[in-house]
Write a protein that holds these residues in place. Structure first.
Motif, PDB file in Angstrom:
ATOM      1  N   ALA A 100      40.834  35.555  32.000  1.00 14.33           N
ATOM      2  CA  ALA A 100      41.554  35.007  33.154  1.00 14.33           C
ATOM      3  C   ALA A 100      42.891  34.362  32.819  1.00 14.33           C
ATOM      4  N   LEU A 150      45.571  36.481  34.819  1.00 16.65           N
ATOM      5  CA  LEU A 150      45.913  36.053  36.168  1.00 16.65           C
ATOM      6  C   LEU A 150      47.369  35.667  36.353  1.00 16.65           C
ATOM      7  N   ALA A 170      48.898  37.434  39.435  1.00 16.29           N
ATOM      8  CA  ALA A 170      49.160  36.586  40.590  1.00 16.29           C
ATOM      9  C   ALA A 170      50.618  36.651  41.009  1.00 16.29           C
ATOM     10  N   GLY A 194      42.215  30.358  45.725  1.00 11.35           N
ATOM     11  CA  GLY A 194      41.395  30.393  44.525  1.00 11.35           C
ATOM     12  C   GLY A 194      40.432  29.248  44.380  1.00 11.35           C
ATOM     13  N   CYS A 195      39.462  29.447  43.499  1.00 13.32           N
ATOM     14  CA  CYS A 195      38.534  28.382  43.119  1.00 13.32           C
ATOM     15  C   CYS A 195      39.291  27.358  42.268  1.00 13.32           C
ATOM     16  N   ARG A 252      39.108  26.566  39.144  1.00 13.72           N
ATOM     17  CA  ARG A 252      39.559  27.094  37.853  1.00 13.72           C
ATOM     18  C   ARG A 252      40.754  28.023  38.047  1.00 13.72           C
ATOM     19  N   THR A 253      40.776  28.748  39.143  1.00 15.81           N
ATOM     20  CA  THR A 253      41.911  29.623  39.432  1.00 15.81           C
ATOM     21  C   THR A 253      43.166  28.798  39.685  1.00 15.81           C
ATOM     22  N   VAL A 309      46.783  29.516  38.380  1.00 14.18           N
ATOM     23  CA  VAL A 309      47.688  30.085  39.389  1.00 14.18           C
ATOM     24  C   VAL A 309      48.125  28.959  40.319  1.00 14.18           C
ATOM     25  N   ALA A 365      48.484  29.329  44.193  1.00  6.31           N
ATOM     26  CA  ALA A 365      47.313  29.608  45.024  1.00  6.31           C
ATOM     27  C   ALA A 365      46.909  28.386  45.833  1.00  6.31           C
ATOM     28  N   ILE A 414      40.320  34.494  45.011  1.00  5.91           N
ATOM     29  CA  ILE A 414      40.145  34.727  43.570  1.00  5.91           C
ATOM     30  C   ILE A 414      39.167  33.692  43.004  1.00  5.91           C
ATOM     31  N   LYS A 415      38.225  34.188  42.203  1.00 10.13           N
ATOM     32  CA  LYS A 415      37.266  33.303  41.562  1.00 10.13           C
ATOM     33  C   LYS A 415      37.111  33.688  40.097  1.00 10.13           C
ATOM     34  N   ILE A 416      37.110  32.691  39.227  1.00 11.42           N
ATOM     35  CA  ILE A 416      36.873  32.912  37.797  1.00 11.42           C
ATOM     36  C   ILE A 416      35.382  32.732  37.528  1.00 11.42           C
TER      37      ILE A 416
END
Length: 429
Positions: free
Chosen positions: A282, A286, A290, A302-303, A305-306, A310, A313, A332-334
């Protein structure tokens, strides 16, 4: 063959009107069941020719729908689905000719079994009978549905959305003229000519005349029909499609697939709506991906972690994981493993189409085996979810049912089977 079709009017009871459509469809289905492949193909080619030569009239009708849609504030993706551009009309005509050229499924035989007493046992493909189709927004469904039902020997009753009413009626006139030209019953394809929503309620309860209903629309439509229909449903549910980028993915390949899956066309049910990325890849993956998506105007959600990787986001909410955006938005999810990716898909997917990007054959095969959706890909964007891409020609929809058809439903999915036995006087002892 009747030279006129039923029409709804303020003085005619809607129940009577819909029952008349059903009765006419049942009578037409009896003729279509034995219609020759040549005659059905001629009708489809006649439709294609009329679409190509009547673009101006079709676009004039379509313009009325587009004006009303803009006044109602429909977004760009929905307007795109509604528009009968020159290209859209040529795609319709091309699709009709392709379906005309495809092998006719009616009457084809499965493997023959020889019984010990000498009997021959096999199954023959036959039309379902009368199919009711309820759909929203896309006027191309009018042509696709009519063509596939006709080719597979089924009569059909089409009830499009009010936003495409003028377009659908104009296309219906093309269909009727083409049927008349080759001598097939006009009632083989009937377009419901009222925007009264009560017509849907009548159609889904016409057990006496209609064999199956195929709805194409959002969750609210499917929920309503599932609760109210007495005719069996073959459901085309929403496409909350996922792409999982595995830790063993090729970064360049993964980026190209992710961008194509999201941005090929936002308004299709096969568009990627959620991107799952393995934590090992990731941080490197990303950042560039992104930025490329942002440059194309895609809003990223995103979550936690995203968000650390990013910064542009927005925080994703629970509803973002559940949503078919049909627009330039991507969640988006890691995840830490393929197991977490599959668990997320299991929880939130509409069981439409999912894909994994990886160079690890074992991971790819596991994903394809364990993910329970109607289509599961390896190293491909989810936007391949389309009957043409599967070699089926146009499709009536992408079924998320388990029975009797799943995935893109083409000609074979619009038939059923009957057992045919052949003997030479054998008696049961």
């Amino acid at each position: 063959m009747s030279n006129t079709s039923s029409t709804a009017s303020s003085t005619q009871d809607l129940t009577t009107y819909m029952r008349q459509l059903g009765s006419q469809a049942r009578a037409a289905a009896q003729q279509l069941r034995i219609a020759s492949p040549k005659l059905k193909a001629q009708a489809l080619r006649a439709m294609a020719n009329r679409i190509s030569t009547n673009k101006a009239q079709l676009q004039e009708a379509n313009a009325k729908d587009l004006i009303a849609a803009r006044e109602r504030g429909l977004d760009a993706a929905l307007l795109d689905r509604l528009t009968l551009s020159d290209r859209a009309l040529e795609i319709m005509a091309t699709g009709l000719r392709q379906i005309a050229d495809m092998p006719d499924p009616v009457g084809t035989m499965g493997p023959t079994t020889y019984r010990p007493n000498g009997m021959l046992v096999a199954q023959m493909r036959v039309p379902i009978g009368v199919i009711g189709i309820i759909y929203e927004s896309r006027p191309n469904v009018t042509i696709d549905a009519a063509a596939l039902c006709l080719k597979s020997g089924n009569a059909t009753i089409l009830r499009g959305g009010s936003e495409a009413f003028h377009s659908n009626m104009a296309l219906g006139a093309i269909i009727q003229a083409s049927l008349d030209e080759v001598g097939l019953p006009l009632e083989s394809v009937q377009v419901v000519d009222t925007t009264d929503r009560a017509a849907v309620g009548e159609l889904i309860r016409l057990d006496e005349f209609v064999d199956v209903i195929i709805p194409r629309g959002g969750k609210s439509l499917i929920a309503r029909l599932s609760a109210e229909a007495t005719v069996p449903l073959l459901k085309h549910l929403d496409g909350n499609c996922h792409l999982y980028i595995d830790k063993d993915a090729n970064p360049e390949k993964a980026q190209a697939i992710a961008i194509n899956g999201k941005t090929y066309r936002y308004g299709i049910c096969g568009a990627t709506e959620t991107l799952l990325v393995h934590a090992d890849i990731a941080p490197a993956m990303l950042s560039d991906l992104a930025q490329a998506l942002t440059d194309k105007g895609v809003e990223l959600r995103g979550c936690e972690r995203t968000l650390a990787v990013v910064p542009q986001a927005k925080p994703a909410t629970e509803s973002d994981w559940e949503t078919e955006f049909l627009g330039p938005i991507l969640a988006i999810k890691i995840v830490d493993s393929i197991e977490q990716a599959m668990a997320h898909i299991q929880r939130y997917s509409s069981q439409h189409t999912e894909s994994i990007v990886t160079d690890n054959l074992q991971a790819a095969q596991r994903f394809q085996r364990e993910v329970d959706s109607s289509s599961v890909y390896i190293n491909l964007p989810t936007c391949f979810a389309d009957g043409f891409e599967y070699g089926l020609g146009a499709e009536i929809g992408i079924s998320t049912n388990r029975l009797h058809a799943r995935g893109p439903v083409g000609l074979e999915g619009l038939t059923t089977q009957k057992w045919v036995l052949t003997g030479n006087g054998q008696l049961r002892g």
